[in-house]
Design an enzyme around this catalytic site. Sequence first.
Site, short mmCIF file in Angstrom:
data_model
loop_
_atom_site.label_atom_id
_atom_site.label_comp_id
_atom_site.label_asym_id
_atom_site.label_seq_id
_atom_site.Cartn_x
_atom_site.Cartn_y
_atom_site.Cartn_z
N GLU A 1 0.82 -1.22 0.00
CA GLU A 1 0.00 0.00 0.00
C GLU A 1 0.85 1.26 0.00
OE1 GLU A 1 -0.73 -2.68 1.76
OE2 GLU A 1 -2.69 -3.25 0.95
N HIS B 1 -11.04 -5.23 9.45
CA HIS B 1 -11.54 -5.06 8.08
C HIS B 1 -12.85 -4.29 8.01
CE1 HIS B 1 -8.67 -8.22 7.17
NE2 HIS B 1 -8.97 -8.18 5.90
C1 LIG Z 1 -2.31 -4.63 4.14
C2 LIG Z 1 -3.28 -5.53 3.47
N1 LIG Z 1 -3.48 -5.42 2.14
C3 LIG Z 1 -4.34 -6.23 1.52
C4 LIG Z 1 -5.03 -7.19 2.22
C5 LIG Z 1 -6.03 -8.10 1.50
N2 LIG Z 1 -5.49 -9.47 1.43
C6 LIG Z 1 -5.80 -10.37 2.36
S1 LIG Z 1 -4.99 -11.80 2.15
C7 LIG Z 1 -4.21 -11.24 0.77
C8 LIG Z 1 -3.23 -12.14 0.07
C9 LIG Z 1 -2.07 -12.46 0.95
O1 LIG Z 1 -1.24 -13.41 0.37
P1 LIG Z 1 -0.05 -14.09 1.16
O2 LIG Z 1 0.66 -13.08 1.98
O3 LIG Z 1 0.74 -14.82 0.16
O4 LIG Z 1 -0.76 -15.10 2.17
P2 LIG Z 1 -1.72 -16.32 1.82
O5 LIG Z 1 -3.11 -15.78 1.79
O6 LIG Z 1 -1.28 -16.89 0.53
O7 LIG Z 1 -1.57 -17.28 2.95
C10 LIG Z 1 -4.61 -9.93 0.49
C11 LIG Z 1 -4.16 -9.14 -0.65
C12 LIG Z 1 -4.83 -7.24 3.61
N3 LIG Z 1 -5.50 -8.12 4.37
N4 LIG Z 1 -3.95 -6.43 4.22
#
Ligand SMILES: Cc1ncc(C[n+]2csc(CCOP(=O)(O)OP(=O)(O)O)c2C)c(N)n1
Lengths: 336, 325
Positions: free
Chosen positions: B60, B129
Amino acid sequence: MAKTAVKEKSPSDIGLDTLLGHYKTMVLIRRFEESTYRKFREGKMGGYLHRYDGQEALVTALIPQLELPGDKILCTYRDHAHALLCGTSPRAIMAELMGRATGCALGKGGSMHLIDPDNGFLGGDGIVGGPVPISLGVGWALKYKNTKNVCVCYFGDGAMNQGGVHESFNMVGLYKLPVLYILENNQYAMGTSVSRSTGQPDFVKKAEAHGIAGERVDGMDFFTMWDAAKRALARIRETGEAYFLQVDCYRFVGHGVGDDNTQGWKFYRTEGEVHEWMKKDPIVKLGAYLKDAGVLPDELAEKIDQEAIAVVDDAVAFAEASPEPPLDSLYENVYS
Amino acid sequence: MAVMRYSEALRLAMTEEMERDDSVFICGEEVGQYQGTYRVTEGMLSKFGPRRVVDTPISEIGIAGMATGAAMAGLRPIAEFMTWSFALEAMDALVNHAAKITYMSGGRISCPVVFRGPAGVGTQLSAQHSQSLESWFAHTPGFKVVLPSTPEDAKGLLKTAIRDPNPVIFMENAGIYGQRGEVPEDTDFMIPFGQAAVRTEGSDITLISYSNMVLKCLKAAEALEKDGIHCEVIDLRTLVPLDMDTVVKSIQKTHRAVVAHEEWKNVGFGAELASRIYEQAFDYMDAPIERVGGADVPMPYAKNLERAAIPTDLDIIAAVKRALA
Ligand SMILES: Cc1ncc(C[n+]2csc(CCOP(=O)(O)OP(=O)(O)O)c2C)c(N)n1
Ligand SMILES: [Mg+2]
């Protein structure tokens, strides 16, 4: 024909009985996750739900090696399995997922915010990268109080691109803090693959750039994961310095309930890719080893599965019979 | 006119502006190949290509910095936050940079950037959220703050935001992305900032709100109408600039007001609004202003607690009755 050469020790030097216990745990996680999905679809849960199917070895081959609650665990919103391994009861987890007063967060957290401080589990975090700056402070406190404890911080491949992660790594490297980073590299952040999100997909290099040593581990293999975790923990306890494991793994299901396999992989991963990874299912692999070692005949495997299902069913029944949180708890715990 | 969803109206606004002006581009998480987390940018990558629809990592600070810097260097970026809760990661780029560069440069640099994404509460997304943060931004000089409540406004206000020479905080509401309504197809249809909309006329009391809360006010007004209470419902549409003229004019007629929003009541926008009404229309008031807002707690997960934390049409009705008592 009876097996003649029965193995008594596993490659990781874990007794077969103990190993069988870990296998049971992985089966329980899988059955638990499947059931959460069904219950969500039935409308028994709200918000988001992120499953750990396929990644079971990352917790099962590590958390039993910890000294909880002195050691501390932080993780992401994909946290059901972490809570189970920390010793939170399946009932309290399921009740939390259903928003009940008997949940491990009293119904206030839900799926993304399981927590169990009495067992050293400092909670699931809804913010990508969020646990990492916190791990710096937890590590600081463990060192400050002169303990030999370790903070284990799980986070995702997508989180590796958060600014706060790098500030924290730098400080952890600088202050030499007892933190074990487990990068759950399940290849995707929602629909974004690692190669589409970074110009440097070698995550170990990034940790090293901040003064944190690390290595890459196959997270689909229980023994590899166990041994890597064992070495890393011993090293941290001895040197007091952080260590980083890039654990390669795969989530078998969609990112969350909104992205189930039926639609999800159509536009960011192929069904073929998913099936290739499913061939490396860590549960099947460990099961095959145990069978080969003569301690997991088919009948026992079936019994273990039925027992896992029974535990999950009991958790569901408990949660469904539990009351909602009392309304006056709305204003409780805003402050200590 | 065409009937479309709120989310489609947003897409139409962006598409039209991108067709009109090559300096407009979109960046954000999952905006391209994934077709948008809430499908707002669906199809835009294939239409405009990766130069103008940019998938970013989950960064972000990077997104906000990229958009701010590009705006300072002559482009007109639209930065999408997956939700406004995640924009908290980027507060420095937003508050200390985007909002201030025009002032700090003595007006020599303008920063025409739109920061947009879903805001608001509900669907059991719990503490991290599910929150409304508009007052954080309305509090900061340099931002314009926009919260559309209908598909028509979504289009008209987003087009104005994209053409505005200032940083615009554009807060959508995930709960109403699917809501349908008439939207003008005219590519020059724009809704100016600082013009509140009177959604229903009434003579007994003025209900002032914005975003999703407007819908709850309309529901409350409908119910109260049956009791013979005629509410005037005002949708502010933009908090900065704020259209006090429409508010004051209404209160000169009704002499009573309820201010309502989903964000926390404590230091919420309703406090600013009430205070301005007292400053500008005190002599016309027949009763103290009633405030309706969210419970001052982090959003709980459990359905019953969440329901108790988020203000409803029933809370508005109760406030109206207090004001009329
Ligand atoms: C700061 C932030 N940006 C965006 C999100 C939305 N979001 C939730 S999970 C996710 C993907 C995260 O992927 P990863 O870190 O690879 O973990 P995984 O879900 O694959 O375990 C996103 C973009 C968030 N929760 N927090
Ligand atoms: Mg991932």
